[in-house]
Structures are given as structure tokens and as C-alpha cells.
Design a protein around this motif. Structure first.
Motif, PDB file in Angstrom:
ATOM      1  N   HIS A   1     -49.001 -10.215 -27.991  1.00 41.34           N
ATOM      2  CA  HIS A   1     -48.279 -10.848 -29.038  1.00 41.34           C
ATOM      3  C   HIS A   1     -48.314 -12.395 -29.494  1.00 41.34           C
ATOM      4  O   HIS A   1     -48.449 -12.586 -30.848  1.00 41.34           O
ATOM      5  CB  HIS A   1     -46.558 -10.870 -28.758  1.00 41.34           C
TER       6      HIS A   1
ATOM      7  N   LEU B   1     -42.401  -8.374 -38.631  1.00 39.21           N
ATOM      8  CA  LEU B   1     -43.205  -6.845 -38.459  1.00 39.21           C
ATOM      9  C   LEU B   1     -44.059  -6.571 -37.725  1.00 39.21           C
ATOM     10  O   LEU B   1     -44.199  -5.509 -37.106  1.00 39.21           O
ATOM     11  CB  LEU B   1     -43.263  -6.588 -39.906  1.00 39.21           C
ATOM     12  N   VAL B   2     -45.143  -7.538 -37.719  1.00 38.15           N
ATOM     13  CA  VAL B   2     -46.279  -7.300 -36.737  1.00 38.15           C
ATOM     14  C   VAL B   2     -45.762  -7.263 -35.425  1.00 38.15           C
ATOM     15  O   VAL B   2     -46.408  -6.166 -34.497  1.00 38.15           O
ATOM     16  CB  VAL B   2     -47.319  -8.364 -37.169  1.00 38.15           C
TER      17      VAL B   2
ATOM     18  N   ALA C   1     -42.888  -6.488 -33.935  1.00 44.38           N
ATOM     19  CA  ALA C   1     -42.033  -5.163 -33.579  1.00 44.38           C
ATOM     20  C   ALA C   1     -43.037  -3.959 -33.589  1.00 44.38           C
ATOM     21  O   ALA C   1     -43.001  -3.199 -32.948  1.00 44.38           O
ATOM     22  CB  ALA C   1     -41.371  -4.964 -34.845  1.00 44.38           C
ATOM     23  N   THR C   2     -43.920  -3.911 -34.564  1.00 42.03           N
ATOM     24  CA  THR C   2     -44.826  -2.673 -34.769  1.00 42.03           C
ATOM     25  C   THR C   2     -45.825  -2.766 -33.137  1.00 42.03           C
ATOM     26  O   THR C   2     -46.017  -1.712 -32.846  1.00 42.03           O
ATOM     27  CB  THR C   2     -45.766  -2.909 -35.787  1.00 42.03           C
ATOM     28  N   LEU C   3     -46.558  -3.904 -33.069  1.00 37.05           N
ATOM     29  CA  LEU C   3     -47.284  -4.214 -31.914  1.00 37.05           C
ATOM     30  C   LEU C   3     -46.360  -3.389 -30.659  1.00 37.05           C
ATOM     31  O   LEU C   3     -46.914  -2.830 -29.696  1.00 37.05           O
ATOM     32  CB  LEU C   3     -47.785  -5.278 -31.634  1.00 37.05           C
ATOM     33  N   GLU C   4     -45.229  -4.096 -30.394  1.00 34.62           N
ATOM     34  CA  GLU C   4     -44.525  -3.707 -29.277  1.00 34.62           C
ATOM     35  C   GLU C   4     -44.231  -1.977 -29.298  1.00 34.62           C
ATOM     36  O   GLU C   4     -44.275  -1.650 -28.211  1.00 34.62           O
ATOM     37  CB  GLU C   4     -42.887  -4.498 -29.433  1.00 34.62           C
ATOM     38  N   TRP C   5     -43.669  -1.447 -30.551  1.00 39.31           N
ATOM     39  CA  TRP C   5     -43.562  -0.142 -30.424  1.00 39.31           C
ATOM     40  C   TRP C   5     -44.801   0.783 -29.960  1.00 39.31           C
ATOM     41  O   TRP C   5     -44.640   1.626 -29.297  1.00 39.31           O
ATOM     42  CB  TRP C   5     -43.214   0.240 -32.011  1.00 39.31           C
ATOM     43  N   VAL C   6     -46.139  -0.056 -30.653  1.00 39.81           N
ATOM     44  CA  VAL C   6     -47.245   0.693 -30.192  1.00 39.81           C
ATOM     45  C   VAL C   6     -47.351   0.735 -28.902  1.00 39.81           C
ATOM     46  O   VAL C   6     -48.004   1.654 -28.221  1.00 39.81           O
ATOM     47  CB  VAL C   6     -48.532   0.430 -31.063  1.00 39.81           C
TER      48      VAL C   6
ATOM     49  N   TRP D   1     -43.196   6.262 -30.137  1.00 42.50           N
ATOM     50  CA  TRP D   1     -42.989   7.650 -30.676  1.00 42.50           C
ATOM     51  C   TRP D   1     -42.706   8.839 -29.809  1.00 42.50           C
ATOM     52  O   TRP D   1     -42.605   9.950 -30.059  1.00 42.50           O
ATOM     53  CB  TRP D   1     -44.366   8.075 -31.520  1.00 42.50           C
TER      54      TRP D   1
END
Length: 91
Positions: free
Chosen positions: A46, A75-76, A78-83, A88
Motif C-alpha cells: 500500500h 480507489l487503488v 481499496a482495490t489492492l486490499e480487495w485483491v 471475490w
């Protein structure tokens, strides 16, 4: 510009990325649950990605502190943490 002012300016520039790097893994753990990936590694990812977003925003806008840069930072992160949490596959 004195050295002290330069340090203050650089600290103010990187502080949003470091704050997001500190809080996003904890927020991801709270929202998505625990993960096998180490917390420090996620914080480092992060921090590096946040710094890259801030530098890209500075380069694109020719000034720092634009809201579009901060939106991209969130946005970056949050997306990195989700990945990294494999969001999914969450329940």
C-alpha cells in the motif's frame, strides 16, 4: 527553501499514502475477515502503490493536493486490499 521546510513539504506529500498504508490492511481485515498474507507486506504494498499514485498525480496535474489524485489513491488502495484479501472468494 530551508532544509526544515523541505522535510515538512515532503512529509506532507507522502503522509496520505503512509496513512492509507497503515489503515487499509486493518480496514480490509475488518470488512473481509482474516487473511494468510502478512500485515506488514500488505502495508508495504500500500505504501509503495500510494506513493506511485501521488507521484503520478503530481506529474499529471503539475501540482499536488488535487482531489482527483486523492480519489485515485483511495480507489487503488481499496482495490489492492480487495485483491490481496481475495475478496471475490469472500462469503
Amino acid at each position: 527553501m530551508t532544509f526544515g521546510l523541505l522535510v515538512l513539504h515532503l512529509g506532507g506529500f507522502v503522509m496520505p499514502a503512509l496513512a492509507m498504508a497503515l489503515f487499509m490492511p486493518w480496514a480490509g481485515r475488518w470488512v473481509l475477515g482474516t487473511n494468510a498474507r502478512p500485515m506488514r507486506r500488505r502495508m508495504l504494498v500500500h505504501a509503495v502503490s500510494g506513493l506511485l499514485v501521488l507521484v503520478a498525480g503530481l506529474w499529471l496535474h503539475d501540482q499536488d493536493g488535487k482531489m482527483s489524485t486523492y480519489i485515485a489513491l483511495v480507489l487503488v488502495a481499496a482495490t489492492l486490499e480487495w485483491v490481496m484479501q481475495r475478496g471475490w472468494t469472500s462469503k
